[in-house]
Design a protein around this motif. Sequence first.
Motif, PDB file in Angstrom:
ATOM      1  N   ARG A 126     -17.428 -35.926  27.024  1.00  0.00           N
ATOM      2  CA  ARG A 126     -16.458 -36.458  25.963  1.00  0.00           C
ATOM      3  C   ARG A 126     -17.179 -36.830  24.682  1.00  0.00           C
ATOM      4  NH1 ARG A 126     -11.460 -38.089  26.725  1.00  0.00           N
ATOM      5  NH2 ARG A 126     -11.471 -38.140  28.797  1.00  0.00           N
ATOM      6  N   HIS A 129       4.820 -26.963  25.308  1.00  0.00           N
ATOM      7  CA  HIS A 129       3.535 -27.470  24.698  1.00  0.00           C
ATOM      8  C   HIS A 129       2.300 -27.075  25.347  1.00  0.00           C
ATOM      9  CE1 HIS A 129       6.846 -30.047  22.964  1.00  0.00           C
ATOM     10  NE2 HIS A 129       6.920 -30.483  24.265  1.00  0.00           N
ATOM     11  N   LEU A 139     -13.417 -44.161  23.695  1.00  0.00           N
ATOM     12  CA  LEU A 139     -13.753 -42.922  23.031  1.00  0.00           C
ATOM     13  C   LEU A 139     -12.576 -42.107  22.462  1.00  0.00           C
ATOM     14  CD1 LEU A 139     -16.272 -41.588  21.240  1.00  0.00           C
ATOM     15  CD2 LEU A 139     -16.578 -40.238  23.295  1.00  0.00           C
ATOM     16  N   ARG A 140     -11.883 -42.312  21.453  1.00  0.00           N
ATOM     17  CA  ARG A 140     -10.727 -41.682  21.177  1.00  0.00           C
ATOM     18  C   ARG A 140     -10.996 -40.197  20.677  1.00  0.00           C
ATOM     19  NH1 ARG A 140      -8.280 -46.791  17.996  1.00  0.00           N
ATOM     20  NH2 ARG A 140      -6.326 -45.357  17.316  1.00  0.00           N
ATOM     21  N   THR A 141      -9.910 -39.232  20.454  1.00  0.00           N
ATOM     22  CA  THR A 141     -10.536 -38.193  20.004  1.00  0.00           C
ATOM     23  C   THR A 141     -11.048 -37.651  18.714  1.00  0.00           C
ATOM     24  OG1 THR A 141      -8.242 -37.910  19.275  1.00  0.00           O
ATOM     25  CG2 THR A 141      -8.450 -37.034  21.292  1.00  0.00           C
ATOM     26  N   HIS A 191     -11.483 -38.034  35.537  1.00  0.00           N
ATOM     27  CA  HIS A 191     -11.594 -38.030  33.865  1.00  0.00           C
ATOM     28  C   HIS A 191     -12.835 -37.217  33.494  1.00  0.00           C
ATOM     29  CE1 HIS A 191      -7.968 -39.967  32.840  1.00  0.00           C
ATOM     30  NE2 HIS A 191      -8.268 -40.913  33.448  1.00  0.00           N
ATOM     31  N   GLN A 235     -12.056 -44.618  28.186  1.00  0.00           N
ATOM     32  CA  GLN A 235     -13.707 -44.565  28.167  1.00  0.00           C
ATOM     33  C   GLN A 235     -13.724 -45.233  26.573  1.00  0.00           C
ATOM     34  OE1 GLN A 235     -14.553 -40.663  29.024  1.00  0.00           O
ATOM     35  NE2 GLN A 235     -15.107 -41.050  31.225  1.00  0.00           N
ATOM     36  N   HIS A 291      -3.723 -35.913  29.335  1.00  0.00           N
ATOM     37  CA  HIS A 291      -4.756 -36.404  30.280  1.00  0.00           C
ATOM     38  C   HIS A 291      -6.194 -36.623  29.577  1.00  0.00           C
ATOM     39  CE1 HIS A 291      -6.287 -36.992  34.332  1.00  0.00           C
ATOM     40  NE2 HIS A 291      -7.442 -36.654  34.164  1.00  0.00           N
ATOM     41  N   PHE A 292      -6.557 -35.799  28.712  1.00  0.00           N
ATOM     42  CA  PHE A 292      -7.786 -36.024  27.928  1.00  0.00           C
ATOM     43  C   PHE A 292      -7.539 -37.093  26.969  1.00  0.00           C
ATOM     44  CE2 PHE A 292     -11.714 -34.611  26.413  1.00  0.00           C
ATOM     45  CZ  PHE A 292     -11.777 -34.624  25.155  1.00  0.00           C
ATOM     46  N   GLY A 345       4.894 -31.761  20.426  1.00  0.00           N
ATOM     47  CA  GLY A 345       4.390 -32.097  22.043  1.00  0.00           C
ATOM     48  C   GLY A 345       3.199 -31.560  22.257  1.00  0.00           C
ATOM     49  N   ILE A 346       2.338 -32.432  23.055  1.00  0.00           N
ATOM     50  CA  ILE A 346       0.886 -31.945  23.542  1.00  0.00           C
ATOM     51  C   ILE A 346       1.081 -31.768  24.982  1.00  0.00           C
ATOM     52  CG2 ILE A 346      -0.106 -33.156  21.817  1.00  0.00           C
ATOM     53  CD1 ILE A 346      -1.011 -35.333  23.423  1.00  0.00           C
ATOM     54  N   SER A 347       0.168 -30.968  25.569  1.00  0.00           N
ATOM     55  CA  SER A 347       0.136 -30.270  26.971  1.00  0.00           C
ATOM     56  C   SER A 347      -0.238 -31.600  27.920  1.00  0.00           C
ATOM     57  CB  SER A 347      -0.483 -29.170  26.970  1.00  0.00           C
ATOM     58  OG  SER A 347      -1.816 -29.556  26.845  1.00  0.00           O
ATOM     59  N   VAL A 348       0.385 -31.127  29.341  1.00  0.00           N
ATOM     60  CA  VAL A 348      -0.412 -32.224  30.240  1.00  0.00           C
ATOM     61  C   VAL A 348      -1.807 -32.373  30.207  1.00  0.00           C
ATOM     62  CG1 VAL A 348      -0.173 -32.644  32.575  1.00  0.00           C
ATOM     63  CG2 VAL A 348       1.876 -31.784  31.658  1.00  0.00           C
ATOM     64  N   GLY A 349      -2.499 -31.304  29.892  1.00  0.00           N
ATOM     65  CA  GLY A 349      -3.874 -31.500  29.951  1.00  0.00           C
ATOM     66  C   GLY A 349      -4.460 -32.305  28.863  1.00  0.00           C
ATOM     67  N   GLU A 350      -4.081 -31.940  27.670  1.00  0.00           N
ATOM     68  CA  GLU A 350      -4.347 -32.754  26.582  1.00  0.00           C
ATOM     69  C   GLU A 350      -3.937 -34.113  26.642  1.00  0.00           C
ATOM     70  OE1 GLU A 350      -2.197 -30.086  23.862  1.00  0.00           O
ATOM     71  OE2 GLU A 350      -3.830 -30.733  22.412  1.00  0.00           O
ATOM     72  N   ARG A 402       0.297 -22.550  21.240  1.00  0.00           N
ATOM     73  CA  ARG A 402       0.807 -23.418  22.129  1.00  0.00           C
ATOM     74  C   ARG A 402       2.559 -23.081  22.331  1.00  0.00           C
ATOM     75  NH1 ARG A 402      -0.050 -28.886  22.509  1.00  0.00           N
ATOM     76  NH2 ARG A 402      -1.415 -29.081  20.617  1.00  0.00           N
ATOM     77  N   GLU A 413      -6.980 -26.774  29.357  1.00  0.00           N
ATOM     78  CA  GLU A 413      -6.668 -28.082  29.765  1.00  0.00           C
ATOM     79  C   GLU A 413      -8.180 -28.692  29.239  1.00  0.00           C
ATOM     80  OE1 GLU A 413      -5.706 -27.854  33.623  1.00  0.00           O
ATOM     81  OE2 GLU A 413      -3.681 -27.532  33.271  1.00  0.00           O
ATOM     82  N   GLY A 430      -7.849 -40.497  29.107  1.00  0.00           N
ATOM     83  CA  GLY A 430      -9.131 -40.580  29.546  1.00  0.00           C
ATOM     84  C   GLY A 430     -10.011 -41.175  28.406  1.00  0.00           C
ATOM     85  N   GLY A 431      -9.854 -40.580  27.080  1.00  0.00           N
ATOM     86  CA  GLY A 431     -10.665 -40.933  26.078  1.00  0.00           C
ATOM     87  C   GLY A 431     -10.428 -42.570  25.904  1.00  0.00           C
TER      88      GLY A 431
END
Lengths: 288, 324
Positions: free
Chosen positions: B259, B151, A20-22, B253, A18, A10-11, A3-8, B100, B180, A14-15
């Motif tokens: 980014r 996670h 622009l993927r990771t 964002h 916008q 969100h990132f 799993g990925i964290s909430v922050g990730e 993690r 984050e 957002g990507g």
Amino acid sequence: MVGISVGEQHFLKGGIAQDLRTDGRKRLTYRPISVETGVIPQANGSARVKIGGTDVIASVKAEIGRPSSLQPDKGKVSVFIDCSPTAEPTFGGRGGEELSSELALALQRCLLGGKSGAGAGINLSSLLIKEGKICWDLYIDGLVISSDGNLLDALGAAMKAALTNTAIPKVKVSAEVADDEQPEIDISDEEYQQFDTSSVPVIVTLTKVGAHYIVDATAEEESQMSSAVSISVNRVGHICGFTKRGGSGMDPSVILDMISVAKHMSETLMNKLDSEISAAEACEDDES
Amino acid sequence: MVMRKLELPLSQTQKVRFKRAIERLQSLSSTANSDASVIVTDSIPVNHDDAFLKGHGTSEVDGELLATVCGVVERVDKLVYVRTLRARYKPEVGDIVVGRVIEVSQKRWRVELNFAQDGVLMLSSMTNPDGEQRRRTSVDELNMRNIFVEHDVLCTEVRNIQQDGSLQLHARSEKYGKLEKGQLLKVDPYLIKRRKHHFHYVDTLGIDLILGCNGFIWVGEHVEVRDPMIIVDQKNDETVSSSTNNTLKDQSHTTLETRQCICRIGNAIRVLSNLGFTMDLEVIMETFNLSNSKNIDIYDMLGSEFHVVVTENEAERRRAKRRN
């Protein structure tokens, strides 16, 4: 799947918003696709397709069989998928069964059309040897070796490549017999016929994350999807099959928009696949 | 330096350029030690008259000392051992690692570290949200989820290595903690050498870059070291756990420029990892600047042309360093 964290998350979202993927891709860019054909010499046709981290193998085996009484003038094709535990530890034992049956059903729908055979991407009449008595049964098997998202597209591409690579031996009906007896057949060892795959469709999966769709999602992006739509389109631009996955509902206008985007993407994907497949076939011919 | 096969389609000219660059790198890297590289069952030249100690990767067979692993022979005083080139992460006390959280258990968090065992972060090793130094009570234990959940990505330091091999971590200073607004990348641990600094703040781009010794690299938007008092007020006001989600959504964002820089650095790291080059801030920033100066699209950085360009550039850089 980690799993990925909430922050990730969100990132990631957002990507996508916008464009622009990771890994730097745009929303409608595919990862590099590599195709290898003839990887299983014992099968009539086989192919291995890698899209980024996703790695799948498809094989086609042809056996002599009897056509069904409902459709005596058509051959039979069955699709079966196996998710190997090498892809994910959770696929071991019975864990991968649900995903395998879901993928097999989606592929069957996309490649073979409905129960009556209408809208099929593969021409089943070409598999016929003698009406009502003998036909070819094609068993198409898919194996998922490594899973990094977008399994359906990879399996569809692998099956298309495997069918292009398939060589079915020529069959001669040697003696004419009465209606209720099985005729004798002579299966040639040397002469083969190539399968006609110009009408086999490609599958394009659009994953909806937030308010935008992306094509060729990685496993991380798929974990954040609200829904995904897989559309198979053939060379002429006709839709051969349609599957929707995911828990959330969508407005019909969104679906129509996704269909038009998928049709547009399928042209580029079809061209790319065709060139990769012919390059792979040429490579195989050089080696053998 | 370990070479590995590039899994990318290279055109004929690219193959020639790549091969030439690799040859230059190999000629530069030959040191006195390169004669000491061994493969399994090679005999290690040892003076049998002097007493010597047999270390890892060696075994005595028929009076000869043979190598049992492929690697480089190292000699430290009387100890003779073989150091493998591609090894699993080997932790040392004081290493900065990025991990993690996989489990929240009684008074501790279990952290996945790309290592044989999970790391353990005790509640008492974590700075209190209040900022006070006090004994942790059962209320603190019940509120563990307000600090880290499953996670979450966090940055910690290795406190000590226990006898069974598991790692104890601690996060006592404000530099360490939850990460984050960025992405986590995974590379092979032997590509990250131990240096003085593993936290890097690239101020021209506003990006934090943390090179964990275990092979996890965090690239993200720069976060000012927070005052713990402010966070506590926010968390105490909300009673529902979904509040954390809301606060994140309320925040804007990441801007497109930041980014783009994050993705570009991420891809630079991926390219260096594919090529097997050791990473530190200098190399990563040079690859980043190279991609910018050549106006290469972010996704094209993962293509074969850029890989060849980076290899050539690395050969140049090492040659220039050698001369100095």
